[in-house]
Design a protein around this motif. Structure first.
Motif, mmCIF file in Angstrom:
data_model
loop_
_atom_site.group_PDB
_atom_site.id
_atom_site.type_symbol
_atom_site.label_atom_id
_atom_site.label_comp_id
_atom_site.label_asym_id
_atom_site.label_seq_id
_atom_site.Cartn_x
_atom_site.Cartn_y
_atom_site.Cartn_z
ATOM 1 N N SER A 36 86.462 23.145 18.578
ATOM 2 C CA SER A 36 86.013 24.264 17.031
ATOM 3 C C SER A 36 87.492 24.962 16.991
ATOM 4 C CB SER A 36 85.130 25.285 17.013
ATOM 5 O OG SER A 36 83.784 24.420 16.729
ATOM 6 N N ALA A 37 87.728 25.993 15.693
ATOM 7 C CA ALA A 37 88.045 26.420 15.005
ATOM 8 C C ALA A 37 88.193 28.023 15.728
ATOM 9 C CB ALA A 37 88.519 26.512 13.407
ATOM 10 N N LYS A 47 86.086 33.884 11.123
ATOM 11 C CA LYS A 47 85.662 33.150 11.413
ATOM 12 C C LYS A 47 87.033 32.545 10.550
ATOM 13 C CE LYS A 47 81.535 31.731 13.298
ATOM 14 N NZ LYS A 47 80.814 30.535 12.709
ATOM 15 N N THR A 49 87.399 29.725 9.797
ATOM 16 C CA THR A 49 86.985 28.726 9.559
ATOM 17 C C THR A 49 86.934 29.354 7.505
ATOM 18 O OG1 THR A 49 86.161 27.358 10.789
ATOM 19 C CG2 THR A 49 85.605 26.913 8.590
ATOM 20 N N GLU A 115 89.812 23.505 12.609
ATOM 21 C CA GLU A 115 90.729 23.300 13.945
ATOM 22 C C GLU A 115 91.199 21.672 14.513
ATOM 23 O OE1 GLU A 115 87.813 23.687 11.606
ATOM 24 O OE2 GLU A 115 85.943 23.752 13.574
ATOM 25 N N PHE A 170 84.400 18.650 13.473
ATOM 26 C CA PHE A 170 84.184 19.254 12.522
ATOM 27 C C PHE A 170 84.663 18.490 10.841
ATOM 28 C CE2 PHE A 170 84.851 22.481 8.826
ATOM 29 C CZ PHE A 170 83.426 22.639 8.750
ATOM 30 N N ARG A 184 78.388 22.956 8.139
ATOM 31 C CA ARG A 184 78.653 23.684 8.393
ATOM 32 C C ARG A 184 78.768 23.572 10.469
ATOM 33 N NH1 ARG A 184 81.231 28.507 6.794
ATOM 34 N NH2 ARG A 184 81.915 28.640 8.802
ATOM 35 N N GLY A 185 79.381 24.225 11.617
ATOM 36 C CA GLY A 185 78.878 24.072 12.878
ATOM 37 C C GLY A 185 78.911 22.230 13.305
ATOM 38 N N GLY A 186 79.506 21.240 11.615
ATOM 39 C CA GLY A 186 79.838 19.876 12.411
ATOM 40 C C GLY A 186 80.547 19.559 13.811
ATOM 41 N N SER A 187 81.840 20.558 14.181
ATOM 42 C CA SER A 187 82.238 20.102 15.411
ATOM 43 C C SER A 187 80.623 19.255 16.867
ATOM 44 C CB SER A 187 82.619 21.073 16.082
ATOM 45 O OG SER A 187 84.354 21.547 15.611
HETATM 46 N N1 ASP Z 1 84.483 26.102 12.490
HETATM 47 C C1 ASP Z 1 83.001 25.072 11.579
HETATM 48 C C2 ASP Z 1 82.283 26.093 11.342
HETATM 49 O O1 ASP Z 1 82.609 27.274 11.159
HETATM 50 C C3 ASP Z 1 83.239 24.239 12.459
HETATM 51 C C4 ASP Z 1 82.490 23.675 13.667
HETATM 52 O O2 ASP Z 1 82.994 25.322 14.526
HETATM 53 O O3 ASP Z 1 81.393 23.590 14.175
HETATM 54 O O4 ASP Z 1 81.293 25.544 11.153
#
Ligand code: ASP
Length: 434
Positions: A36-37, A47, A49, A115, A170, A184-187
């Motif tokens: 992820s980032a 964050k 992102t 990312e 992501f 969001r959270g797609g990693s």
């Molecule tokens: N960096 C992205 C987010 O904050 C994706 C991830 O972390 O999965 O949503």
């Protein structure tokens, strides 16, 4: 081979990235990494992102993102400093990215760079091959993964001589090559896609908690960790608001039965939660509540007499941007629950007008402030726990607007008010899990 995905907190700074290396060094099978980032280093931190989305917003307003971008720049450069990585190429990449964001490349491009840079930097630190997911993860217009992605990833993987790989999570690209992100959270999704493509024996998802908890620890302080859980149960728990693993990340691995292990980068000796197709022993897994829902109620005498009525009504909802997540049907009525953010009051008024006139409804109404309380586990249909749960809610005066039992093999749910969410989770946890 083990595919490892490290979330934002696991790559938030140089000391976290050193932990990542130690985890990889501890098992030679851990040769494929998704990152992820950088996430938050403390509660007050931002964050990467989120900062990148802000950069894009600045540009949309006609201003340069330079100010915000300098914080991003500083963060990556200080990580490189501490990891003793040559900064020349990184600096050049940062400047080019800033220019492209300023030139108006858009939100997906901006967000994806978190990312991208993270993977670029970590691949250098590990001496692994950097694989840009823009070249191998194709994301369809509806956000699903194009199956060609699996062959592309496999080809890159099989034709390299490096001892390991780092993929940015992501994002990928649309069929015509334009950078596109998952939600969001797609990693987590990228991790599953890569795990399936390389036929991994295990997908380890490294985060900052030691697995799934049976309830939100902000509500139930001593909620226990779930050691084993099935794919189906994870999907349901995530849908009811538990937020450790992206709910769409199960799909790529289900058919192939690749187990997923949720692990803690800060406590690598903890076993975490193992997600598999089936669990050995039927039991309750967890309780969670999802709020922020609105309810549409429709009444019409002989509603279902006309075939295709439900479909026609749903199509009308879709036209107004509403995609319900839960439904209930009576002989002359339908109740739908949807995420309240999907429509403003003005849109709802227009929709109700249209529904009423077009379908000659006796009644249509919308109200807000609803939540769904979900109890998840492989034993739910057999253990009678819904009686105990209903009693616990009644005893603590939590009004229930419906009970949905039997639609799923691994969960049942209660309709409750949004303001009762935490109390409901707490009393049901006490009744069922202690
Ligand atoms: N960096 C992205 C987010 O904050 C994706 C991830 O972390 O999965 O949503």
């Amino acid at each position: 081979m083990i595919v490892c995905k490290f979330g934002g907190s696991s790559v938030a700074d140089a000391s976290q990235i050193k932990k990542v290396k130690a985890i990889l060094d501890a098992d030679a099978r851990r040769s494929v990494v998704i990152v992820s980032a950088p996430g938050k280093r403390s509660k007050e931190d931002e964050k990467i992102t989120d900062l990148l989305y802000k950069c894009n917003e600045m540009v949309q307003k006609g201003e340069s993102c330079k100010g915000i971008f300098s914080a991003i720049q500083e963060r990556y450069l200080s990580i490189a400093d501490e990891l003793k990585i040559e900064k020349k190429m990184l600096s050049a990449q940062l400047e080019e990215i800033r220019q492209l964001i300023d030139a108006g490349r858009g939100a997906d491009y901006a967000a994806s760079r978190g990312e991208y840079l993270s993977a670029f930097l970590i691949s250098q630190y590990l001496d692994f091959e950097f694989v840009d997911t823009a070249d191998c993860v194709i994301i369809n217009s509806d956000g699903t993964v194009n199956p060609f992605s699996y062959d592309k990833i496999r080809m890159i993987h099989d034709n390299s001589k490096k001892k390991g790989f780092v993929f940015p999570g992501f994002y990928g690209a649309s069929e015509d090559g334009i950078i596109k992100t998952f939600t969001r959270g797609g990693s987590d999704i990228t991790g599953s896609v890569v795990a399936r493509a390389v036929n991994a024996e295990l997908y380890e998802n490294w985060t900052d908690v030691s697995g799934f908890l049976s309830a939100d620890p902000r509500i139930v302080e001593d909620a226990r960790t779930i050691d084993r859980i099935s794919y189906a149960e994870v999907r349901e728990l995530s849908d009811y608001g538990a937020s450790v693993f992206h709910e769409e990340a199960i799909a790529p691995v289900v058919k192939y039965g690749i187990p997923i292990n949720i692990r803690n980068t800060n406590r690598p000796d903890d076993a975490g939660t193992l997600i598999t197709a089936d669990v050995e022993q039927k039991k309750l897994a967890g309780v969670s509540a999802r709020g922020g829902l609105s309810r549409i109620k429709i009444r019409k005498l002989m509603l279902f007499k006309k075939s295709g009525m439900r479909h026609a009504l749903l199509t009308m909802l879709h036209i107004f941007g509403i995609r319900p997540s839960y439904s209930l049907f009576g002989i002359d009525s339908i109740v739908w629950f949807y995420d309240s953010r999907m429509a403003s009051e003005g849109i709802l008024d227009a929709m109700c007008e249209r529904l009423k006139s077009e379908f000659e409804l006796d009644e249509v109404s919308v109200d807000h402030g609803h939540a769904i309380l979900g109890i998840v586990g492989s034993s739910v249909l057999e253990d009678g726990s819904y009686i105990k749960a209903a009693k616990a809610l009644e005893q603590s005066s939590v009004p229930v607007s419906f009970l949905n039992f039997g639609a799923s093999d691994v969960s049942y749910s209660f309709g409750i008010r949004d303001e009762d969410k935490s109390r409901a989770v707490s009393v049901v946890y006490d009744a069922l899990f202690r």
